[in-house]
Design an enzyme around this catalytic site. Structure first.
Site, PDB file in Angstrom:
ATOM      1  N   HIS A  15     -22.826  26.482  26.211  1.00 26.07           N
ATOM      2  CA  HIS A  15     -23.516  26.095  24.970  1.00 26.07           C
ATOM      3  C   HIS A  15     -24.683  27.046  24.733  1.00 26.07           C
ATOM      4  CE1 HIS A  15     -21.375  22.344  24.176  1.00 26.07           C
ATOM      5  NE2 HIS A  15     -21.428  22.088  25.458  1.00 26.07           N
ATOM      6  N   LYS A  35     -28.278  32.639  30.065  1.00 22.03           N
ATOM      7  CA  LYS A  35     -27.588  31.395  30.419  1.00 22.03           C
ATOM      8  C   LYS A  35     -27.070  31.611  31.842  1.00 22.03           C
ATOM      9  CE  LYS A  35     -26.395  28.429  28.060  1.00 22.03           C
ATOM     10  NZ  LYS A  35     -27.001  27.092  27.803  1.00 22.03           N
ATOM     11  N   TYR A  59     -16.485  19.218  15.977  1.00 19.07           N
ATOM     12  CA  TYR A  59     -17.746  18.707  16.536  1.00 19.07           C
ATOM     13  C   TYR A  59     -18.631  19.827  17.075  1.00 19.07           C
ATOM     14  CZ  TYR A  59     -21.037  16.133  19.435  1.00 19.07           C
ATOM     15  OH  TYR A  59     -22.190  15.648  19.999  1.00 19.07           O
ATOM     16  N   HIS A  60     -18.046  20.682  17.892  1.00 18.23           N
ATOM     17  CA  HIS A  60     -18.851  21.716  18.545  1.00 18.23           C
ATOM     18  C   HIS A  60     -19.279  22.805  17.562  1.00 18.23           C
ATOM     19  CE1 HIS A  60     -16.489  19.832  21.823  1.00 18.23           C
ATOM     20  NE2 HIS A  60     -17.686  19.780  22.354  1.00 18.23           N
ATOM     21  N   TYR A  83     -17.513   8.771  25.540  1.00 16.70           N
ATOM     22  CA  TYR A  83     -17.280   9.985  26.339  1.00 16.70           C
ATOM     23  C   TYR A  83     -18.145   9.909  27.590  1.00 16.70           C
ATOM     24  CZ  TYR A  83     -17.377  15.165  27.036  1.00 16.70           C
ATOM     25  OH  TYR A  83     -17.282  16.446  27.515  1.00 16.70           O
ATOM     26  N   ASP A 119     -22.464  26.884  31.980  1.00 17.98           N
ATOM     27  CA  ASP A 119     -22.781  26.239  30.702  1.00 17.98           C
ATOM     28  C   ASP A 119     -22.631  27.252  29.566  1.00 17.98           C
ATOM     29  OD1 ASP A 119     -23.881  24.873  28.557  1.00 17.98           O
ATOM     30  OD2 ASP A 119     -25.943  25.088  29.262  1.00 17.98           O
TER      31      ASP A 119
END
Length: 722
Positions: free
Chosen positions: A596, A590, A235-236, A81, A594
């Protein structure tokens, strides 16, 4: 007849406990995975009641692998990736990787692209090119794949929010290089449900987002037979804090929702299900991760068999895997090479179809060419030097692995049933259940790490105290930004304004009247509509979604209730409140695009349990919005979580905005602290401009809280001296 006497389990236990100096054998080896009761020893008796123990590779339910010959015929695809800075640099990097043994491409887009903003949008400026490559139009996509044969190389694109324009650009770029849609192979992630749970790169509300997913499944089923229309991603979920069982259950539940949605669109199961793919994270719990992939194939085959497909590929769970980014540490970063190797081996022994291995420096910055080559070579060594590829299913028949596979399957089914009882994943997301469970698990795990009950070498055990001087990659945001703005300008100058306007009008009508959005977006892409123009046209019809933010309370205090350090910090907080007349107030923010937010939410949970008043700013805030919120809420501290490499830009912009409110001394007025992926070399710069404290990945939260409360007490001391 055996010449050795038969030994009972009781005799074994007696001998084992004697070796342990009469200490009882533990029934589990990790509190974190308490849903599965793991014994220290398994025998054939543990497998007697298992239903699928005799299954074979290549046949439903595919526990032992989706292909009969697995890696003995062809190893898994090495699919790293990558995407950073300019499209030109990324293109050159891709070509080097392909020449060095990489077998497929996986595109990382920058955050504004994910969120549907062109590079020249005011909300894009901090993030352009920082955590991926910026794509504003077909022209960028053409440069990205220049001199790469798209009819021979498969391309995976991690895109969910702005999936419609990105896939449209890819199709048109290929078309203009002479490759027709039916020749394209690869995957578009297109998994929007996961975004509402964890990663947050959504644009439109859930219902309208699902409409987009359905349009892409429908379009690719009819026009792109070699292309995977969706990569259903766990995954996340794991990166955001979900344990492997939560990750597995919610990923399969997402898949079930997409299948029902496609069926309701009039497609038959065999028209689209063979082109669905999956994406799982691989963490450090070695045997759990292997068993998770086996259980995933069993679960999917089980759920899909309900629809009685005629093509057995409709029941086949094919998956890409990626080693964990969360398990990487900024402390002793070379240890990350070992972690990644172990995780890669688990993915391979679990039977993945393709794999990305993370670079050891990704807890510090984007990977350098040096670190990326180590990550890639990790897979080449596994393929070429270990003989792993000469055995189809080396762990099949292991008492422990088979038992664990079955147990994970059962526990995941319990969570799936819970989602189904609510009416499926879309309704469960609307009620907030998956997000709540993931955030609870994340807070609990962090608390266990802080207390030392889950070991991370170099973080909470075997600390060396040394700082490795690691070369890092730094993206020149201004250079990339200026280049992107210039290219957008040129695209707009050259295109036919009337044709463009008509194409965007047709897209808006398609959104209102239910026509296929990808088909309309491809027409707009041909007329050189930008990503932002296509996204904003859809936004006019659907609106832009804003998530509700909750803070999980009680996870830290329940685990640390008798901990002396925790209680001392709590006392310091209480003393500050008595002297100040109110509790210390922190705004956790944040800034930029982004999404996350695991770290930010874990910090909010821990500080709340310690007695701070905690405000959580909305995601995707600008520096101006955070400064205004900090002043209006009269906070003592602004805590900025940043993972996308834009820490210097964020800090500068925030400080400039605060100065407009006459905040000048950041020791006396509002303390600014930052945490996340921030290279050590930037600490001095950040402190010089006004950041009081900086905490890297893996920094103990209690240490951070102690430092912040000490700084607040110093601030009170400054004020009292005046």
């Amino acid at each position: 007849m055996s010449k050795f006497k038969e030994v009972s389990l009781g005799e074994w236990k007696k001998k084992a406990e004697k070796e342990l100096k009469n200490r009882p054998l533990d029934s589990t080896y990790s509190n974190f995975y308490e849903k599965v009761d793991v014994k220290p020893l398994y025998t054939k008796a543990d497998l007697e009641k298992l239903k699928y123990i005799d299954s074979l590779p290549g046949f439903p339910p595919f526990i032992r692998g989706v292909y009969a010959t697995m890696y003995t015929n062809r190893p898994w695809t090495i699919r790293q990736y990558a995407g950073f800075g300019s499209v030109e640099e990324t293109n050159e990097f891709y070509k080097k990787c392909l020449n060095s043994g990489q077998q497929g491409l996986s595109v990382a887009f920058d955050l504004p692209t994910h969120r549907g903003y062109d590079s020249d949008h005011p909300r894009s400026l901090l993030d352009v090119g920082k955590a991926g490559v910026a794509i504003d139009s077909v022209e960028d996509m053409k440069i990205l794949f220049r001199d790469i044969p798209l009819d021979k190389i498969s391309v995976s694109m991690t895109m969910n929010g702005a999936v419609t324009p990105i896939l449209a650009f890819f199709i048109v770029a290929a078309e203009e290089s002479g490759v027709t849609q039916d020749k394209l192979s690869g995957t578009i992630q297109n998994d929007i449900l996961k975004e509402f749970m964890v990663r947050n790169t959504y644009i439109y509300p859930p219902k309208d987002s699902m409409r987009i997913v359905g349009d892409i499944i429908e379009y690719t089923a009819k026009n792109m037979p070699r292309f995977n229309s969706i990569s259903i991603s766990g995954y996340h979920i794991q990166e955001a804090g979900g344990d492997p069982i939560i990750e597995l259950a919610y990923t399969i539940a997402d898949g079930m929702e997409y299948v029902r949605y496609a069926l309701n669109r009039g497609l038959s199961i065999d028209e689209f299900a063979p082109r669905l793919s999956f994406f799982f994270g691989i963490g450090m719990n070695f045997f759990f991760e292997i068993a998770k992939l086996r259980a995933a194939r069993l679960l999917w085959a089980d759920k899909m068999s309900y629809y009685e497909p005629k093509n057995e590929k409709s029941m086949m769970l094919r998956t890409h895997c990626q080693t964990s980014g969360w398990s990487l540490t900024a402390v002793d970063p070379y240890n990350n090479i070992i972690r990644t190797t172990i995780e890669a081996l688990a993915g391979v022994l679990g039977g993945t179809q393709s794999l990305h291995t993370n670079s050891f420096d990704e807890a510090l910055s984007l990977p350098t060419e040096f670190s990326a080559s180590i990550a890639r070579n990790t897979q080449l060594i596994l393929q070429e030097e270990t003989n792993i590829c000469k055995e189809i299913d080396p762990l099949g028949g292991s008492y422990f692995i088979e038992y664990l596979t079955n147990e994970i399957y059962k526990q995941a089914n319990i969570l799936i049933d819970e989602i189904e009882e609510l009416g499926g994943m879309t309704k469960a997301i609307e009620e907030g259940l998956p997000k709540m469970k993931i955030e609870e698990a994340a807070a609990k795990r962090q608390a266990l790490i802080e207390k030392g009950e889950e070991i991370i070498v170099g973080i909470n055990k075997y600390k060396t105290g040394s700082d490795e001087d690691v070369e890092i990659l730094e993206i020149d945001n201004k250079k990339v930004l200026n280049a992107q703005i210039e290219r957008i300008k040129k695209v707009k100058e050259k295109r036919d304004g009337k044709k463009l306007t008509k194409s965007l009008e047709r897209l808006e009508i398609a959104a209102k009247e239910g026509h296929n959005l990808l088909e309309a977006a491809i027409d707009a892409a041909r007329e050189r509509a930008t990503l932002g123009e296509i996204s904003s046209t859809l936004e006019k019809v659907f609106g832009r979604y804003t998530a509700q933010i909750r803070i999980q309370n009680g996870q830290f205090s329940s685990i640390f209730k008798d901990d002396e350090c925790f209680m001392n910090i709590k006392k310091d907080v209480d003393n500050f409140a008595k002297e100040e007349g109110r509790r210390p107030r922190i705004l956790v923010a944040k800034i930029g695009q982004d999404g996350h937010d695991r770290g930010a939410k874990v910090i909010a949970s821990a500080f709340s349990d310690l007695g701070f008043d905690v405000d959580m700013a909305p995601l995707f805030s600008t520096p101006k919005e955070i400064a205004k919120m900090a002043i209006e809420n009269d906070v003592h501290v602004i805590g900025v979580s940043t993972l996308a490499g834009a820490h210097k830009e964020i800090a500068n912009s925030l400080i400039e905005e605060l100065k407009k409110f006459n905040i000048k001394d950041f020791k006396e007025d509002i303390l600014i602290v930052m945490g996340g992926i921030i290279p050590k070399k930037d600490y001095d710069y950040l402190k010089k401009i006004g950041v009081i404290s900086i905490f890297g990945p893996g920094a103990p939260i209690l240490d951070a809280a102690e430092e912040i409360i000490e700084n607040l007490c110093k601030k009170r001391h400054y004020a009292s001296n005046e």
